[in-house]
Write a protein that holds these residues in place. Structure first.
Motif, PDB file in Angstrom:
ATOM      1  N   TYR A  98      -6.436   7.805   3.161  1.00 10.95           N
ATOM      2  CA  TYR A  98      -6.125   7.019   4.353  1.00 10.95           C
ATOM      3  C   TYR A  98      -7.305   6.124   4.738  1.00 10.95           C
ATOM      4  CZ  TYR A  98      -5.554   5.767   9.229  1.00 10.95           C
ATOM      5  OH  TYR A  98      -5.505   5.055  10.402  1.00 10.95           O
ATOM      6  N   ILE A  99      -8.502   6.697   4.765  1.00  5.74           N
ATOM      7  CA  ILE A  99      -9.688   5.914   5.152  1.00  5.74           C
ATOM      8  C   ILE A  99      -9.908   4.760   4.178  1.00  5.74           C
ATOM      9  CG2 ILE A  99     -12.204   5.975   5.374  1.00  5.74           C
ATOM     10  CD1 ILE A  99     -11.938   8.844   6.398  1.00  5.74           C
ATOM     11  N   LEU A 100      -9.788   5.033   2.873  1.00  7.42           N
ATOM     12  CA  LEU A 100      -9.999   3.984   1.878  1.00  7.42           C
ATOM     13  C   LEU A 100      -8.969   2.871   2.042  1.00  7.42           C
ATOM     14  CD1 LEU A 100     -11.546   2.964  -0.585  1.00  7.42           C
ATOM     15  CD2 LEU A 100     -10.003   4.307  -2.031  1.00  7.42           C
ATOM     16  N   SER A 101      -7.713   3.238   2.228  1.00  5.26           N
ATOM     17  CA  SER A 101      -6.660   2.237   2.379  1.00  5.26           C
ATOM     18  C   SER A 101      -6.816   1.464   3.688  1.00  5.26           C
ATOM     19  CB  SER A 101      -5.286   2.909   2.325  1.00  5.26           C
ATOM     20  OG  SER A 101      -5.056   3.459   1.052  1.00  5.26           O
ATOM     21  N   PHE A 102      -7.220   2.149   4.755  1.00  6.20           N
ATOM     22  CA  PHE A 102      -7.447   1.467   6.025  1.00  6.20           C
ATOM     23  C   PHE A 102      -8.539   0.410   5.853  1.00  6.20           C
ATOM     24  CE2 PHE A 102      -9.346   0.691  10.109  1.00  6.20           C
ATOM     25  CZ  PHE A 102      -8.271   0.701  10.996  1.00  6.20           C
ATOM     26  N   VAL A 103      -9.608   0.766   5.149  1.00  7.73           N
ATOM     27  CA  VAL A 103     -10.697  -0.185   4.905  1.00  7.73           C
ATOM     28  C   VAL A 103     -10.189  -1.389   4.119  1.00  7.73           C
ATOM     29  CG1 VAL A 103     -12.876  -0.530   3.672  1.00  7.73           C
ATOM     30  CG2 VAL A 103     -12.549   1.525   5.069  1.00  7.73           C
ATOM     31  N   TYR A 104      -9.367  -1.135   3.111  1.00  7.37           N
ATOM     32  CA  TYR A 104      -8.822  -2.241   2.313  1.00  7.37           C
ATOM     33  C   TYR A 104      -7.952  -3.166   3.164  1.00  7.37           C
ATOM     34  CZ  TYR A 104     -10.304  -1.412  -2.506  1.00  7.37           C
ATOM     35  OH  TYR A 104     -11.041  -1.336  -3.666  1.00  7.37           O
ATOM     36  N   ILE A 105      -7.088  -2.596   3.990  1.00  2.63           N
ATOM     37  CA  ILE A 105      -6.236  -3.429   4.840  1.00  2.63           C
ATOM     38  C   ILE A 105      -7.095  -4.226   5.819  1.00  2.63           C
ATOM     39  CG2 ILE A 105      -4.440  -3.419   6.606  1.00  2.63           C
ATOM     40  CD1 ILE A 105      -3.452  -2.846   3.771  1.00  2.63           C
ATOM     41  N   ALA A 106      -8.135  -3.602   6.366  1.00  5.10           N
ATOM     42  CA  ALA A 106      -9.048  -4.305   7.278  1.00  5.10           C
ATOM     43  C   ALA A 106      -9.751  -5.454   6.563  1.00  5.10           C
ATOM     44  CB  ALA A 106     -10.076  -3.319   7.848  1.00  5.10           C
ATOM     45  N   ILE A 107     -10.144  -5.217   5.321  1.00  4.25           N
ATOM     46  CA  ILE A 107     -10.797  -6.265   4.532  1.00  4.25           C
ATOM     47  C   ILE A 107      -9.854  -7.439   4.320  1.00  4.25           C
ATOM     48  CG2 ILE A 107     -11.626  -6.830   2.211  1.00  4.25           C
ATOM     49  CD1 ILE A 107     -12.852  -3.990   2.144  1.00  4.25           C
ATOM     50  N   MET A 125       3.550 -14.593   1.172  1.00  6.99           N
ATOM     51  CA  MET A 125       4.541 -13.528   1.096  1.00  6.99           C
ATOM     52  C   MET A 125       4.287 -12.637  -0.121  1.00  6.99           C
ATOM     53  SD  MET A 125       6.411 -13.713   3.749  1.00  6.99           S
ATOM     54  CE  MET A 125       7.718 -12.577   3.290  1.00  6.99           C
ATOM     55  N   HIS A 126       3.842 -13.238  -1.217  1.00  5.56           N
ATOM     56  CA  HIS A 126       3.499 -12.478  -2.424  1.00  5.56           C
ATOM     57  C   HIS A 126       2.382 -11.486  -2.122  1.00  5.56           C
ATOM     58  CE1 HIS A 126       1.511 -12.484  -6.634  1.00  5.56           C
ATOM     59  NE2 HIS A 126       2.453 -11.565  -6.612  1.00  5.56           N
ATOM     60  N   LEU A 127       1.374 -11.940  -1.386  1.00  2.00           N
ATOM     61  CA  LEU A 127       0.278 -11.054  -1.004  1.00  2.00           C
ATOM     62  C   LEU A 127       0.780  -9.924  -0.107  1.00  2.00           C
ATOM     63  CD1 LEU A 127      -2.723 -10.270  -0.690  1.00  2.00           C
ATOM     64  CD2 LEU A 127      -2.879 -11.970   1.141  1.00  2.00           C
ATOM     65  N   LEU A 128       1.605 -10.261   0.873  1.00  3.63           N
ATOM     66  CA  LEU A 128       2.108  -9.241   1.796  1.00  3.63           C
ATOM     67  C   LEU A 128       2.999  -8.226   1.081  1.00  3.63           C
ATOM     68  CD1 LEU A 128       2.958 -11.380   4.965  1.00  3.63           C
ATOM     69  CD2 LEU A 128       0.930  -9.974   4.539  1.00  3.63           C
ATOM     70  N   PHE A 129       3.693  -8.664   0.030  1.00  9.51           N
ATOM     71  CA  PHE A 129       4.524  -7.728  -0.729  1.00  9.51           C
ATOM     72  C   PHE A 129       3.676  -6.604  -1.305  1.00  9.51           C
ATOM     73  CE2 PHE A 129       5.906  -6.406  -4.990  1.00  9.51           C
ATOM     74  CZ  PHE A 129       7.099  -5.782  -4.669  1.00  9.51           C
ATOM     75  N   TRP A 130       2.580  -6.958  -1.952  1.00  6.45           N
ATOM     76  CA  TRP A 130       1.728  -5.928  -2.568  1.00  6.45           C
ATOM     77  C   TRP A 130       1.039  -5.079  -1.514  1.00  6.45           C
ATOM     78  CZ3 TRP A 130       2.798  -4.688  -7.231  1.00  6.45           C
ATOM     79  CH2 TRP A 130       3.311  -5.647  -8.111  1.00  6.45           C
ATOM     80  N   LEU A 131       0.617  -5.688  -0.411  1.00 12.41           N
ATOM     81  CA  LEU A 131      -0.029  -4.910   0.648  1.00 12.41           C
ATOM     82  C   LEU A 131       0.959  -3.958   1.323  1.00 12.41           C
ATOM     83  CD1 LEU A 131      -2.377  -7.562   2.313  1.00 12.41           C
ATOM     84  CD2 LEU A 131      -2.965  -5.779   0.654  1.00 12.41           C
ATOM     85  N   SER A 132       2.237  -4.336   1.356  1.00 14.20           N
ATOM     86  CA  SER A 132       3.235  -3.459   1.967  1.00 14.20           C
ATOM     87  C   SER A 132       3.464  -2.192   1.144  1.00 14.20           C
ATOM     88  CB  SER A 132       4.563  -4.209   2.143  1.00 14.20           C
ATOM     89  OG  SER A 132       5.184  -4.450   0.882  1.00 14.20           O
ATOM     90  N   LEU A 133       3.033  -2.196  -0.121  1.00 10.76           N
ATOM     91  CA  LEU A 133       3.169  -1.015  -0.982  1.00 10.76           C
ATOM     92  C   LEU A 133       1.987  -0.054  -0.838  1.00 10.76           C
ATOM     93  CD1 LEU A 133       4.497  -2.662  -4.274  1.00 10.76           C
ATOM     94  CD2 LEU A 133       5.801  -1.358  -2.581  1.00 10.76           C
ATOM     95  N   VAL A 134       0.955  -0.467  -0.113  1.00 11.86           N
ATOM     96  CA  VAL A 134      -0.232   0.377   0.038  1.00 11.86           C
ATOM     97  C   VAL A 134       0.094   1.719   0.705  1.00 11.86           C
ATOM     98  CG1 VAL A 134      -2.485   0.564   1.188  1.00 11.86           C
ATOM     99  CG2 VAL A 134      -1.878  -1.519  -0.055  1.00 11.86           C
ATOM    100  N   PRO A 135       0.919   1.769   1.767  1.00  8.90           N
ATOM    101  CA  PRO A 135       1.222   3.082   2.357  1.00  8.90           C
ATOM    102  C   PRO A 135       1.861   4.062   1.371  1.00  8.90           C
ATOM    103  CG  PRO A 135       1.837   1.346   3.871  1.00  8.90           C
ATOM    104  CD  PRO A 135       1.485   0.673   2.578  1.00  8.90           C
ATOM    105  N   PHE A 136       2.756   3.566   0.529  1.00  6.19           N
ATOM    106  CA  PHE A 136       3.395   4.425  -0.465  1.00  6.19           C
ATOM    107  C   PHE A 136       2.373   4.986  -1.443  1.00  6.19           C
ATOM    108  CE2 PHE A 136       5.074   4.675  -4.819  1.00  6.19           C
ATOM    109  CZ  PHE A 136       5.965   5.734  -4.667  1.00  6.19           C
ATOM    110  N   SER A 137       1.538   4.096  -2.002  1.00  3.13           N
ATOM    111  CA  SER A 137       0.548   4.543  -2.981  1.00  3.13           C
ATOM    112  C   SER A 137      -0.512   5.426  -2.326  1.00  3.13           C
ATOM    113  CB  SER A 137      -0.111   3.345  -3.671  1.00  3.13           C
ATOM    114  OG  SER A 137      -0.773   2.523  -2.729  1.00  3.13           O
TER     115      SER A 137
END
Length: 204
Positions: free
Chosen positions: A53-62, A86-98
């Motif tokens: 969670y912390i690592l992914s939160f940092v990535y989203i913040a970045i 939209m292409h960028l947001l598509f991949w970022l929207s998969l971050v919670p799943f991964s």
């Protein structure tokens, strides 16, 4: 269309991504009669979940921070910029799943590899977005002059790819490589900040 609408939409998506991730966190399970203590938070099953969670939160913040800097260089939107975003947001929207799969996997190779693949594709999408902004603004645009040779952008895909491979060799090294990439991008691009700050305020 001005950049404000696209930025507002992107901010909303990233806020939802963070919300989904935090909702995946579960309080420690305890047996009847057990008194909850802080020691429960360092349970072997919870540490990977909190780490992911912390690592992914940092990535989203970045991405949120650097996306803001990127948009500040664009004077107007084009169809290619909107679709690239939209292409960028598509991949970022998969971050919670991964993130969830990584945290619950207890060091398994496949979740670590998928996590790295999604980060890699998000990085590629960010690069494409920056190219679309440069193409719309021209060779003398703020972003074109600021980026130059993007060493971090060149190194990051290599580290992601290496992390994906290392997931099947020694998973902790894979995690370490993802942390290194995050560390590289913690500080926004100062070149963009300087050039944007040097531009005259159109409202004056």
């Amino acid at each position: 269309m001005r950049t404000s609408r696209l930025e507002a939409f992107s901010d909303g998506v990233l806020a939802i991504v963070i919300t989904i991730m935090v909702l995946e966190l579960r309080v420690p399970e305890s047996e009847e009669g057990h008194v909850a203590t802080f020691a429960d938070l360092v349970d072997a099953h919870l540490v990977p979940v909190i780490f992911s969670y912390i690592l992914s939160f940092v990535y989203i913040a970045i991405y949120w921070n650097n996306h803001h800097h990127l948009m500040s260089t664009a004077d107007h939107m084009s169809g290619s910029i909107m679709w690239a975003n939209m292409h960028l947001l598509f991949w970022l929207s998969l971050v919670p799943f991964s993130t969830s799969w990584l945290g619950e996997s207890h060091g398994a190779a496949a979740p670590a590899a998928l996590y790295g693949l999604i980060l890699l594709m998000a990085g590629v999408a960010y690069f494409v977005l920056s190219r679309m902004i440069i193409r719309a603004g021209g060779a003398n645009s703020t972003l074109a002059r600021a980026v130059g040779r993007d060493r971090k952008g060149e190194i990051s895909p290599v580290l992601y790819a290496l992390g994906i491979v290392m997931a099947f060799v020694w998973t902790p090294l894979s995690y370490a490589l993802y942390v290194v990439v995050a560390a590289l991008w913690l500080i926004p691009d100062r070149r963009i900040e300087r050039l944007v700050a040097a531009q005259p305020d159109p409202t004056e």
